[in-house]
Design a protein around this motif. Structure first.
Motif, PDB file in Angstrom:
ATOM      1  N   LEU A 195       1.214  -0.833   0.416  1.00 26.13           N
ATOM      2  CA  LEU A 195      -0.256  -0.040   0.151  1.00 26.13           C
ATOM      3  C   LEU A 195       1.082   1.304   0.115  1.00 26.13           C
ATOM      4  CD1 LEU A 195      -2.699   1.579   0.234  1.00 26.13           C
ATOM      5  CD2 LEU A 195      -2.029   1.749   2.632  1.00 26.13           C
ATOM      6  N   HIS A 196       0.720   1.976  -1.133  1.00 28.55           N
ATOM      7  CA  HIS A 196       1.373   3.119  -1.349  1.00 28.55           C
ATOM      8  C   HIS A 196       0.675   4.467  -1.006  1.00 28.55           C
ATOM      9  CE1 HIS A 196       3.417   0.844  -3.850  1.00 28.55           C
ATOM     10  NE2 HIS A 196       4.486   1.071  -3.349  1.00 28.55           N
ATOM     11  N   LEU A 197       1.391   5.615   0.707  1.00 24.53           N
ATOM     12  CA  LEU A 197       0.746   6.467   0.618  1.00 24.53           C
ATOM     13  C   LEU A 197       1.388   7.184   0.064  1.00 24.53           C
ATOM     14  CD1 LEU A 197      -0.627   4.693   4.132  1.00 24.53           C
ATOM     15  CD2 LEU A 197      -2.169   5.331   2.137  1.00 24.53           C
ATOM     16  N   LEU A 198       0.739   8.573  -0.541  1.00 27.85           N
ATOM     17  CA  LEU A 198       1.791   9.497  -0.220  1.00 27.85           C
ATOM     18  C   LEU A 198       1.304  10.805   0.133  1.00 27.85           C
ATOM     19  CD1 LEU A 198       1.630   9.132  -4.491  1.00 27.85           C
ATOM     20  CD2 LEU A 198       3.306   8.149  -2.689  1.00 27.85           C
ATOM     21  N   PRO A 199       2.358  11.587   0.739  1.00 30.52           N
ATOM     22  CA  PRO A 199       1.445  12.745   1.125  1.00 30.52           C
ATOM     23  C   PRO A 199       1.240  14.031   0.557  1.00 30.52           C
ATOM     24  CG  PRO A 199       3.870  12.475   0.912  1.00 30.52           C
ATOM     25  CD  PRO A 199       3.808  11.344   0.614  1.00 30.52           C
ATOM     26  N   ARG A 200       0.299  15.061   0.746  1.00 30.78           N
ATOM     27  CA  ARG A 200      -0.169  16.115  -0.328  1.00 30.78           C
ATOM     28  C   ARG A 200       1.040  17.269   0.535  1.00 30.78           C
ATOM     29  NH1 ARG A 200      -4.768  13.803   0.676  1.00 30.78           N
ATOM     30  NH2 ARG A 200      -5.843  13.250  -0.959  1.00 30.78           N
ATOM     31  N   ASN A 201       1.899  17.140  -0.233  1.00 30.13           N
ATOM     32  CA  ASN A 201       3.204  18.150   0.705  1.00 30.13           C
ATOM     33  C   ASN A 201       3.804  18.950  -0.386  1.00 30.13           C
ATOM     34  OD1 ASN A 201       4.734  16.298  -0.473  1.00 30.13           O
ATOM     35  ND2 ASN A 201       5.900  16.455   1.893  1.00 30.13           N
ATOM     36  N   ILE A 202       2.955  19.036  -1.748  1.00 30.02           N
ATOM     37  CA  ILE A 202       3.781  19.484  -2.991  1.00 30.02           C
ATOM     38  C   ILE A 202       3.514  20.567  -2.474  1.00 30.02           C
ATOM     39  CG2 ILE A 202       4.743  19.938  -5.074  1.00 30.02           C
ATOM     40  CD1 ILE A 202       6.487  17.522  -3.238  1.00 30.02           C
ATOM     41  N   VAL A 203       4.300  22.656  -2.984  1.00 31.69           N
ATOM     42  CA  VAL A 203       3.577  23.610  -3.097  1.00 31.69           C
ATOM     43  C   VAL A 203       4.346  23.986  -4.635  1.00 31.69           C
ATOM     44  CG1 VAL A 203       3.581  25.878  -2.223  1.00 31.69           C
ATOM     45  CG2 VAL A 203       3.307  23.823  -0.522  1.00 31.69           C
ATOM     46  N   ILE A 204       3.075  24.214  -5.661  1.00 32.87           N
ATOM     47  CA  ILE A 204       3.842  24.330  -6.904  1.00 32.87           C
ATOM     48  C   ILE A 204       3.834  26.510  -6.718  1.00 32.87           C
ATOM     49  CG2 ILE A 204       2.817  24.880  -8.978  1.00 32.87           C
ATOM     50  CD1 ILE A 204       1.209  22.443  -8.850  1.00 32.87           C
ATOM     51  N   GLY A 205       5.157  26.674  -7.019  1.00 38.31           N
ATOM     52  CA  GLY A 205       5.298  28.597  -7.654  1.00 38.31           C
ATOM     53  C   GLY A 205       4.926  28.568  -8.723  1.00 38.31           C
ATOM     54  N   ALA A 206       4.085  30.021  -8.687  1.00 38.96           N
ATOM     55  CA  ALA A 206       3.388  29.841 -10.871  1.00 38.96           C
ATOM     56  C   ALA A 206       3.470  31.252 -11.036  1.00 38.96           C
ATOM     57  CB  ALA A 206       2.697  29.040 -10.888  1.00 38.96           C
ATOM     58  N   GLY A 207       3.813  31.452 -12.315  1.00 43.46           N
ATOM     59  CA  GLY A 207       3.307  32.990 -13.163  1.00 43.46           C
ATOM     60  C   GLY A 207       3.248  32.219 -13.789  1.00 43.46           C
ATOM     61  N   CYS A 208       2.491  33.202 -14.543  1.00 48.05           N
ATOM     62  CA  CYS A 208       1.979  32.738 -16.499  1.00 48.05           C
ATOM     63  C   CYS A 208       2.029  34.274 -16.590  1.00 48.05           C
ATOM     64  CB  CYS A 208       1.071  32.581 -16.251  1.00 48.05           C
ATOM     65  SG  CYS A 208      -0.504  32.986 -16.184  1.00 48.05           S
ATOM     66  N   LYS A 209       2.239  34.258 -18.327  1.00 49.93           N
ATOM     67  CA  LYS A 209       1.516  35.477 -18.860  1.00 49.93           C
ATOM     68  C   LYS A 209       0.240  36.592 -19.206  1.00 49.93           C
ATOM     69  CE  LYS A 209       5.369  35.339 -22.600  1.00 49.93           C
ATOM     70  NZ  LYS A 209       5.633  35.339 -24.151  1.00 49.93           N
ATOM     71  N   LYS A 210      -0.529  37.238 -19.008  1.00 52.76           N
ATOM     72  CA  LYS A 210      -1.745  37.541 -19.095  1.00 52.76           C
ATOM     73  C   LYS A 210      -2.259  36.751 -20.122  1.00 52.76           C
ATOM     74  CE  LYS A 210      -4.950  41.234 -18.987  1.00 52.76           C
ATOM     75  NZ  LYS A 210      -5.366  43.009 -18.744  1.00 52.76           N
ATOM     76  N   ASN A 211      -3.789  36.336 -19.550  1.00 53.78           N
ATOM     77  CA  ASN A 211      -4.985  35.832 -20.193  1.00 53.78           C
ATOM     78  C   ASN A 211      -3.758  34.324 -20.455  1.00 53.78           C
ATOM     79  OD1 ASN A 211      -6.043  37.731 -19.924  1.00 53.78           O
ATOM     80  ND2 ASN A 211      -5.773  38.847 -21.155  1.00 53.78           N
ATOM     81  N   THR A 212      -2.995  33.663 -20.677  1.00 50.24           N
ATOM     82  CA  THR A 212      -2.752  33.045 -20.964  1.00 50.24           C
ATOM     83  C   THR A 212      -3.401  31.560 -20.914  1.00 50.24           C
ATOM     84  OG1 THR A 212      -0.714  32.985 -19.932  1.00 50.24           O
ATOM     85  CG2 THR A 212      -0.794  30.821 -20.026  1.00 50.24           C
ATOM     86  N   PRO A 213      -3.602  31.061 -21.784  1.00 52.09           N
ATOM     87  CA  PRO A 213      -4.727  29.964 -22.280  1.00 52.09           C
ATOM     88  C   PRO A 213      -4.748  28.951 -20.949  1.00 52.09           C
ATOM     89  CG  PRO A 213      -3.680  30.409 -24.237  1.00 52.09           C
ATOM     90  CD  PRO A 213      -2.896  31.028 -23.570  1.00 52.09           C
ATOM     91  N   PRO A 214      -6.212  28.573 -20.580  1.00 56.14           N
ATOM     92  CA  PRO A 214      -5.678  27.456 -19.640  1.00 56.14           C
ATOM     93  C   PRO A 214      -5.262  26.454 -19.782  1.00 56.14           C
ATOM     94  CG  PRO A 214      -7.902  29.282 -19.286  1.00 56.14           C
ATOM     95  CD  PRO A 214      -7.760  29.640 -20.583  1.00 56.14           C
ATOM     96  N   ALA A 215      -6.001  25.637 -20.810  1.00 52.81           N
ATOM     97  CA  ALA A 215      -5.054  24.718 -21.628  1.00 52.81           C
ATOM     98  C   ALA A 215      -3.719  24.875 -21.399  1.00 52.81           C
ATOM     99  CB  ALA A 215      -5.774  24.031 -22.843  1.00 52.81           C
ATOM    100  N   MET A 216      -3.635  25.158 -22.021  1.00 49.33           N
ATOM    101  CA  MET A 216      -1.611  25.246 -21.643  1.00 49.33           C
ATOM    102  C   MET A 216      -1.091  26.043 -20.798  1.00 49.33           C
ATOM    103  SD  MET A 216       0.246  28.632 -23.882  1.00 49.33           S
ATOM    104  CE  MET A 216      -0.445  28.292 -25.366  1.00 49.33           C
ATOM    105  N   PHE A 217      -1.731  26.530 -19.758  1.00 47.58           N
ATOM    106  CA  PHE A 217      -1.052  26.366 -18.430  1.00 47.58           C
ATOM    107  C   PHE A 217      -1.179  24.990 -17.270  1.00 47.58           C
ATOM    108  CE2 PHE A 217      -1.683  26.926 -14.067  1.00 47.58           C
ATOM    109  CZ  PHE A 217      -0.529  27.369 -13.750  1.00 47.58           C
ATOM    110  N   ALA A 218      -2.461  23.986 -17.739  1.00 48.13           N
ATOM    111  CA  ALA A 218      -2.493  23.176 -16.974  1.00 48.13           C
ATOM    112  C   ALA A 218      -1.623  22.605 -17.954  1.00 48.13           C
ATOM    113  CB  ALA A 218      -3.800  22.814 -17.345  1.00 48.13           C
ATOM    114  N   ALA A 219      -1.306  22.524 -18.937  1.00 52.20           N
ATOM    115  CA  ALA A 219      -0.568  21.144 -19.556  1.00 52.20           C
ATOM    116  C   ALA A 219       1.262  20.758 -19.736  1.00 52.20           C
ATOM    117  CB  ALA A 219      -0.873  21.449 -21.912  1.00 52.20           C
ATOM    118  N   PHE A 220       1.448  22.535 -19.010  1.00 57.36           N
ATOM    119  CA  PHE A 220       2.782  22.942 -19.129  1.00 57.36           C
ATOM    120  C   PHE A 220       3.060  22.253 -16.849  1.00 57.36           C
ATOM    121  CE2 PHE A 220       6.364  25.758 -17.530  1.00 57.36           C
ATOM    122  CZ  PHE A 220       6.849  25.322 -17.844  1.00 57.36           C
ATOM    123  N   VAL A 221       2.203  22.516 -16.041  1.00 57.81           N
ATOM    124  CA  VAL A 221       2.430  22.200 -15.217  1.00 57.81           C
ATOM    125  C   VAL A 221       2.081  20.336 -14.917  1.00 57.81           C
ATOM    126  CG1 VAL A 221       1.080  22.407 -12.587  1.00 57.81           C
ATOM    127  CG2 VAL A 221       1.197  24.740 -14.070  1.00 57.81           C
TER     128      VAL A 221
END
Length: 330
Positions: A195-221
């Motif tokens: 049984l694998h239990l993974l901790p929710r302890n990762i914090v993403i830091g992010a920035g993007c250009k104004k009005n970046t398409p949501p699909a593009m942002f999600a794909a890169f992350v």
């Protein structure tokens, strides 16, 4: 916790109101059969229709009626223990509070005990680990904010505990309160059933250009998480600068994945100590020379430095955690 309190009698309505008043910190709604509905409650005419309407939108359904009625109402809507809400039944006299469904992951057992204490009822908990006062992998994961990767394996561990058998453990984080049913191990996959239990302890830091398409942002992350071996289920939060907090791409990504979004003033980001990748252009634009690394560092130790692509910047940090096997909630 969003709780529906459902009564079909006049006395049941009084019990529902007592519970709503006593459960501090919970968002409770009282639903009462129309002929008994008073001020401040939501009337209904069909219990079956009400259950169908609200089943998927509440964390817990508390029926003040016979167990059999409650079971018949929810039965057509059950999907899995990972997604079903907690279901509790209380008799019309308020003598017994019975945890019927989602005792561990849905929190029905804990909520049943709270409600019973409020109205002076006897809590009825039938899950084997709770009845025997034994270690429960479901509650352990919930108490320590761990993601269960293999639900079937969690059942196997619980069954072993109930049978009096020991289970092995490998933990990559500091831990305390090891239960007597557990033997520490050092190999990565030491058991036929792991049984694998993974901790929710990762914090993403992010920035993007104004009005970046949501699909593009999600794909890169998603690409960055994959390349650095960080499953999405481990992400606890996304951090950014105040000026970017309303970017549709970030808000949609967080809403879709159930990840909280936190933003910070540029001055706060600039006050974070550490060695970061500076950008004069970013400093002139938002007031901080780096958004992704600095905002990630507010959540923990940076483990992924600035990554850039398609107008998006990404960094990741890991929070320090202590795994507590003896947690009161576990």
């Amino acid at each position: 916790m969003k709780i529906a309190l459902i009564a079909v009698t006049r006395n049941g309505a009084l019990i529902a109101e007592r519970i709503k008043t006593g459960l501090s910190g919970c968002d409770g709604t009282v639903f009462v059969l129309s002929r008994y509905a008073g001020e401040g409650c939501v009337p209904f005419d069909s219990l079956r229709g009400l259950t169908e309407e609200i089943f998927a939108s509440y964390d817990a359904l508390v029926f003040i009626c016979a167990c059999g009625i409650a079971v018949r109402m929810v039965a057509p809507h059950l999907v899995s223990k990972q997604t079903d809400p907690a279901v509790i039944a209380i008799d019309e006299q308020g003598q017994f509070a019975v945890s019927l469904l989602a005792g561990h992951l849905g929190g029905a057992n804990a909520l049943t005990k709270k409600i019973a204490a409020l109205i002076g009822a006897v809590p009825v908990i039938t899950t084997a680990t709770d009845a025997g006062g034994l270690f429960s992998p479901d509650l352990f994961a919930q108490a320590n904010d761990l993601h269960i990767c293999e639900p079937d394996a969690a059942k196997a561990v619980a069954a072993a505990v109930v049978d009096g058998r020991k289970f092995g453990l490998r933990c990559d984080y500091p831990y305390v309160g090891l239960p007597p049913s557990c033997d520490p191990e050092t190999s990565l996959h030491p058991f036929p059933t792991t049984l694998h239990l993974l901790p929710r302890n990762i914090v993403i830091g992010a920035g993007c250009k104004k009005n970046t398409p949501p699909a593009m942002f999600a794909a890169f992350v998603a690409e960055q998480l994959r390349e650095h071996g960080l499953p999405l289920c481990r992400v606890a939060a996304l951090h950014t600068v105040d000026l970017k907090k309303d970017e549709p791409a970030m808000r949609e990504f967080c809403a879709k994945n159930g990840i909280p979004l936190y933003s910070f003033p540029a001055e706060r980001l600039m006050s974070v100590p550490g060695d970061f990748t500076p950008s004069e252009f970013v400093r002139k634009t938002v007031g901080a020379d780096n958004v992704c690394e600095r905002s990630a560092a507010l959540g923990g130790r940076v483990i992924v430095r600035k990554q850039r692509g398609n107008g998006v910047t990404f960094a990741a940090a890991e929070r320090e955690i202590l795994i507590d096997f003896g947690s009161e909630d576990a």
